[in-house]
Design a protein around this motif. Sequence first.
Motif, PDB file in Angstrom:
ATOM      1  N   LEU A  35       5.802   2.153  -7.016  1.00  0.00           N
ATOM      2  CA  LEU A  35       6.670   1.298  -6.199  1.00  0.00           C
ATOM      3  C   LEU A  35       6.506  -0.187  -6.505  1.00  0.00           C
ATOM      4  CD1 LEU A  35       6.316   3.002  -2.682  1.00  0.00           C
ATOM      5  CD2 LEU A  35       8.355   2.959  -4.118  1.00  0.00           C
ATOM      6  N   THR A  58       5.175   1.813   2.524  1.00  0.00           N
ATOM      7  CA  THR A  58       6.473   2.381   2.134  1.00  0.00           C
ATOM      8  C   THR A  58       7.638   1.780   2.915  1.00  0.00           C
ATOM      9  OG1 THR A  58       6.461   4.198   3.763  1.00  0.00           O
ATOM     10  CG2 THR A  58       5.352   4.586   1.639  1.00  0.00           C
ATOM     11  N   LYS A  99       1.434   6.480  -6.306  1.00  0.00           N
ATOM     12  CA  LYS A  99       2.641   6.107  -5.562  1.00  0.00           C
ATOM     13  C   LYS A  99       2.752   4.592  -5.421  1.00  0.00           C
ATOM     14  CE  LYS A  99       2.612  10.353  -2.756  1.00  0.00           C
ATOM     15  NZ  LYS A  99       2.357  10.897  -1.396  1.00  0.00           N
ATOM     16  N   ARG A 125      11.473   1.643   1.564  1.00  0.00           N
ATOM     17  CA  ARG A 125      12.273   2.655   2.246  1.00  0.00           C
ATOM     18  C   ARG A 125      13.477   2.007   2.929  1.00  0.00           C
ATOM     19  NH1 ARG A 125       8.644   5.158   4.484  1.00  0.00           N
ATOM     20  NH2 ARG A 125       8.731   7.130   3.353  1.00  0.00           N
TER      21      ARG A 125
END
Length: 577
Positions: A39, A143, A35, A147
Amino acid sequence: MDVNVQLLGRFSVTVDGQSTTETDWRRSRSVTLVKLLALAPRHRLHREQVMETLWPDLAPEAAAANLRKAVHFARQTLQAAGMIGLNGEVLSLAPEAALTIDLERYEAAAAAALKARDPVVCAELAGSYGGELLPDDRYAEWTQEPRDRLQALHIQVLKCAGLWQEVVKVDPLDQDAVRVLMRSALDGGNRSEAIRLFQTLRERLRVDMGLGPDRSTVSLYEQAVAPGEAEPKGIDEHVRGLMAWGIVHLHSGDFLEAERKAEEARSLALAGGLGREIGEASALVGLVAHMQGRWQSLFRSEFVKWVRQPAPTASNVFDGHLCLAEFCLCNARGHADMANLSHELLTIAQEVGSAHGQALATLILGKAALFSGRLDEAEDFLTRADELHAQAGALVGRALALHRLAEVALARGQRWKAGRLLQKGLNIAEQTWLTPHLLIRYTALAVEVATDIEQVGEAIRHGDRLISEESTCQPCSMGFRVASAIALAEAGETEQAGRRIDEAERIAGMWQGGPWVASVWEARGVLRQAQGIEGQATALFQEAAARFGDLARARDQERCLARAKAVYPVNGKDGLQ
C-alpha cells in the motif's frame, strides 16, 4: 521474478505463478508487513514507520527485533529472499521484481475512464472490480486512508456508469443514488419501491449517524406518497413523511417546527392505531426536548398526560422515551435525579391505578440502583418491573427489565441464572418494534454468559452478522463491541480485539455520554494485559476506574481498580476460529 499482489476482495501474493494466500502465513506480522509495503507509495517505508505501525507500544530495540523476524518469515513464506528488500533504513517490496498490484491497476484504469467520461468503459471496469480493500483488515488504522480513497473512486466509476443500485450497495447512505433510484421507480409507476428506498435510507441514517434524510430526499418521498386520482394516501405513509421532515428541522436547529411535525405525526399515528409509529414519534418529541436541555421536564409532563390512557397506547409512548431515560441515567447526577423523578412518577401511577405507568417508573428505579451498584435493590425493582410490564402487555419494557436482571445475575457470578434470563428476554425482544436495539444488547450478554470458547465464538459471530446485515443501532452495539473485544483479547486474539476496540472508540466519540469511553479504556487495558504490557494495562484500568467514578458507577469502578491491582493473568483459552 514476476510478483502479483491481490489486495481487493482478499489478500494473496503470486510469485512466478506460485500463489500464497492469507492462511499460508505462519506469523500475522509478516503478512501485515507485506500488506503495508504493497500500500505504501513506491512500495517503500522507513523501518521506523513500520515499527511504529506494527509495534507502537514496544521499545525500539524490541520492535527492531520483531521487525527482523517479520522480514525473515515473509521471505520464508514466499520462498523468495528478494521479496523484502532493505536498503539502509528503507524496506521495499520486491525491489528487483516485475511487481503488479491489483489496486494500482484499478486506480489507474478508473482515473482514465473518469477523465474520458466514458460510461461504457466505467461499466466494464465496475464489472471487473475485485471487491473491498483487505476485508480481513477492515478495522486496521493503516488501511483507512487507502480504503476510503478506493471507495470514493469506485463510487465515481459506478455513478459514471449509471449503476446506481451498486452505489447504494457500496454506500447505503449515498442520498444522490437513492434519489435517482426513487425517481426511476416513480417514473415507472412503482410508488412502493420509492417508498421502500426512502424508508431504508431513513432507518440507516438514524441508526448509523443519528441523522435524517435531507430536504430534497424528503421532498421526493412526499411525491411518492402523494395520492393519485383514485388512490388515497395511507396514514402510515403520511406519518413517515412528517417524521422525516421533523428530523430535517431538528438537525437544522428549527426545534419549534421539528416538535410540531413530531406531534402531528404522533396524532395521526394514534388515529391510525400505528403502535410503532406512535413510539417513533414520541422518541422524536423527546429528542427535540433533549436537544434543548428540557427532556426531564417534558418526560414528566408526558408521563402525567399518557399514564391515564389505555395500556397499548401509553406503552408505545413510554417506549419512545426509554433510550433518553437511560441516557439521563448515565451522568454523575443521573442516578439520583432520575430516581427522585421516578419515585414521584410511581406515586402518580399508583394513584391512578396504572400498571404501565408503575412498570416504567419501577424499571427506571431498577436501572438507577443497578448503575449505582446496589444489586439487591436493583433486583427487587427490576423483578417488579418485569411483572408490571407483563401485566400491561408491554414487551419492550419486559425485554429491558430481563436484560438488566441478567446483568445483576452476572455481577453476582450466577452465570446459569443470567443464561436463563437471557433466553427468556431474547424471545420477547424478537417480538418488539425495537428489535434492532434489543437484539445486539442481548448478544453482548451472550458473550459474557458463554461458558466455553465455542459459545463465545458463536455469540461473537452472531453479533457480527447483526451489525453487518441489520439496521443495528450503533450506540446499542457498544456493549457487544466491548464484550467481544475483551473476550477475544483474553483468548489471545489480540489483533482482532484491537480492531474492535478501535471501532468502539470511534463510535464512542460520535455518541458522547454514557459509560462507553470508560468501557473502551477498560477493554484496551485487557488488550495490553494480553499483550504482556502490564504497565500500560494498569494505567488504562486506573483511567477506566476514574471515568466510571465520575459517572457514579461504583461497581464498574471497583472492578477496574481490582484489575489494576491484580493485572489478572490472561485466560488459558485456545484462539477463536
